[in-house]
Structure formats: structure tokens, C-alpha cells
Design a protein around this motif. Structure first.
Motif, PDB file in Angstrom:
ATOM      1  N   LEU A  64       0.929  -1.326   0.100  1.00  0.00           N
ATOM      2  CA  LEU A  64      -0.306  -0.105   0.012  1.00  0.00           C
ATOM      3  C   LEU A  64       0.811   1.273   0.033  1.00  0.00           C
ATOM      4  CD1 LEU A  64      -3.042  -0.870   2.348  1.00  0.00           C
ATOM      5  CD2 LEU A  64      -3.008  -0.675  -0.014  1.00  0.00           C
ATOM      6  N   ALA A  65       1.942   1.154   0.615  1.00  0.00           N
ATOM      7  CA  ALA A  65       2.826   2.086   0.638  1.00  0.00           C
ATOM      8  C   ALA A  65       3.384   2.599  -0.685  1.00  0.00           C
ATOM      9  CB  ALA A  65       4.055   2.032   1.738  1.00  0.00           C
ATOM     10  N   HIS A  70       0.590   4.204  -2.770  1.00  0.00           N
ATOM     11  CA  HIS A  70       0.699   5.764  -2.355  1.00  0.00           C
ATOM     12  C   HIS A  70       1.768   6.443  -3.081  1.00  0.00           C
ATOM     13  CE1 HIS A  70      -2.187   6.640   1.103  1.00  0.00           C
ATOM     14  NE2 HIS A  70      -2.172   5.257   0.988  1.00  0.00           N
ATOM     15  N   ARG A  71       2.981   6.059  -3.092  1.00  0.00           N
ATOM     16  CA  ARG A  71       4.156   6.432  -3.592  1.00  0.00           C
ATOM     17  C   ARG A  71       3.885   6.747  -5.295  1.00  0.00           C
ATOM     18  NH1 ARG A  71       8.335   5.103  -6.169  1.00  0.00           N
ATOM     19  NH2 ARG A  71       8.319   2.669  -5.772  1.00  0.00           N
ATOM     20  N   THR A  94       1.145   8.866  -6.143  1.00  0.00           N
ATOM     21  CA  THR A  94       1.544  10.443  -5.709  1.00  0.00           C
ATOM     22  C   THR A  94       2.494  10.946  -7.175  1.00  0.00           C
ATOM     23  OG1 THR A  94       1.348  10.135  -3.659  1.00  0.00           O
ATOM     24  CG2 THR A  94       2.730  11.973  -4.297  1.00  0.00           C
ATOM     25  N   ALA A 122      -6.719   4.795  -6.929  1.00  0.00           N
ATOM     26  CA  ALA A 122      -7.585   5.652  -5.815  1.00  0.00           C
ATOM     27  C   ALA A 122      -8.509   4.441  -5.449  1.00  0.00           C
ATOM     28  CB  ALA A 122      -8.124   6.760  -6.559  1.00  0.00           C
ATOM     29  N   LEU A 178      -7.161   2.030  -3.122  1.00  0.00           N
ATOM     30  CA  LEU A 178      -6.639   2.782  -1.812  1.00  0.00           C
ATOM     31  C   LEU A 178      -8.137   2.731  -1.098  1.00  0.00           C
ATOM     32  CD1 LEU A 178      -3.980   5.366  -2.460  1.00  0.00           C
ATOM     33  CD2 LEU A 178      -3.635   3.320  -1.354  1.00  0.00           C
ATOM     34  N   GLU A 225      -7.791   3.078   2.824  1.00  0.00           N
ATOM     35  CA  GLU A 225      -6.504   4.052   3.095  1.00  0.00           C
ATOM     36  C   GLU A 225      -6.724   5.205   2.506  1.00  0.00           C
ATOM     37  OE1 GLU A 225      -3.350   3.482   4.302  1.00  0.00           O
ATOM     38  OE2 GLU A 225      -4.263   1.580   5.058  1.00  0.00           O
ATOM     39  N   TRP A 257      -6.513   8.785   0.576  1.00  0.00           N
ATOM     40  CA  TRP A 257      -5.676   9.204  -0.733  1.00  0.00           C
ATOM     41  C   TRP A 257      -4.726   9.949  -0.597  1.00  0.00           C
ATOM     42  CZ3 TRP A 257     -10.261  10.369  -4.243  1.00  0.00           C
ATOM     43  CH2 TRP A 257     -11.123   9.281  -4.889  1.00  0.00           C
ATOM     44  N   PRO A 258      -3.483  10.088  -0.969  1.00  0.00           N
ATOM     45  CA  PRO A 258      -2.563  11.235  -0.977  1.00  0.00           C
ATOM     46  C   PRO A 258      -3.081  12.650  -1.468  1.00  0.00           C
ATOM     47  CG  PRO A 258      -1.612   9.201  -1.949  1.00  0.00           C
ATOM     48  CD  PRO A 258      -3.177   9.069  -1.870  1.00  0.00           C
TER      49      PRO A 258
END
Length: 117
Positions: free
Chosen positions: A19-20, A23-24, A27, A55, A58, A63, A65-66
């Protein structure tokens, strides 16, 4: 000959690490799309679709969203709402845009709702 060594058993990916990474990558993609928006270049439908899929993933995992992902998706939703009808849609573009409109419509409704955070 070569000495025998014990090979470690393969480990499963850590879901939090996955998940990280989402996210990265989301982004980074959103940053590229934001730049294209700023310089008024068209956004490739593949990038829009990829960002929407990230999206969705996530969102399914609960999670957040950024921030930049939310901003770019909001701008995409606003741009789509402003367009009356595409002049020459891509062969499968109509299907992609219809699905994107449904997803982003839900996103816009959620964004307008007050959050408890």
C-alpha cells in the motif's frame, strides 16, 4: 565444488509495504498529471485510468488518498463536467469516460460531505 548454503524461504509481500508503494506511485503519477494540467497539455486516458484504479484500490483498502491524488482527480472530474461532449472520442474512450464519470461522481459527492477526520 561450491559449498551448499541454505536458501531462505520466499517471504510474502507485506501488505502495508504494498500500500505504501501504491501511495508513492499514485503520488508520482498525480504530480506528472498536475504538471500537464498546469501547462495545459491533454492528459493521456491511460494515466487517468491508472490514477483512478490506484484511488479505487486505496479506497477499497480503507486507506486515505494522498492529497495530490485527490486534487488531480477533482480537477479531472471538474474538467469532465465542463465538457459538453467529446468531439472525437477514442474507440474505447467512451467506455472509459463513462466509467470514470461514475467513479469521479461518487468521489465528488464524498469530497463535498463533511469528514470526521
Amino acid at each position: 565444488m561450491f559449498p551448499l548454503t541454505e536458501t531462505p524461504a520466499p517471504t510474502r509481500d507485506d501488505p502495508a509495504e504494498g500500500l505504501a508503494k501504491v501511495h508513492r506511485l499514485a503520488t508520482e503519477l498525480a504530480a506528472r498529471m498536475r504538471y500537464a494540467q498546469i501547462v495545459e497539455r491533454p492528459l493521456p486516458s491511460e494515466q487517468v485510468e491508472a490514477l483512478v484504479q490506484a484511488a479505487r484500490l486505496l479506497q477499497e483498502k480503507g486507506e486515505p488518498w494522498p492529497q495530490l491524488v485527490g486534487e488531480v482527480l477533482k480537477q479531472v472530474a471538474d474538467d469532465l463536467a465542463d465538457e459538453a461532449a467529446p468531439k472525437e472520442p477514442e474507440p474505447e474512450g467512451g467506455r472509459i469516460v463513462a466509467g470514470l464519470n461514475r467513479f469521479l461522481g461518487a468521489f465528488r459527492r464524498e469530497a463535498k460531505a463533511p469528514s470526521g477526520a
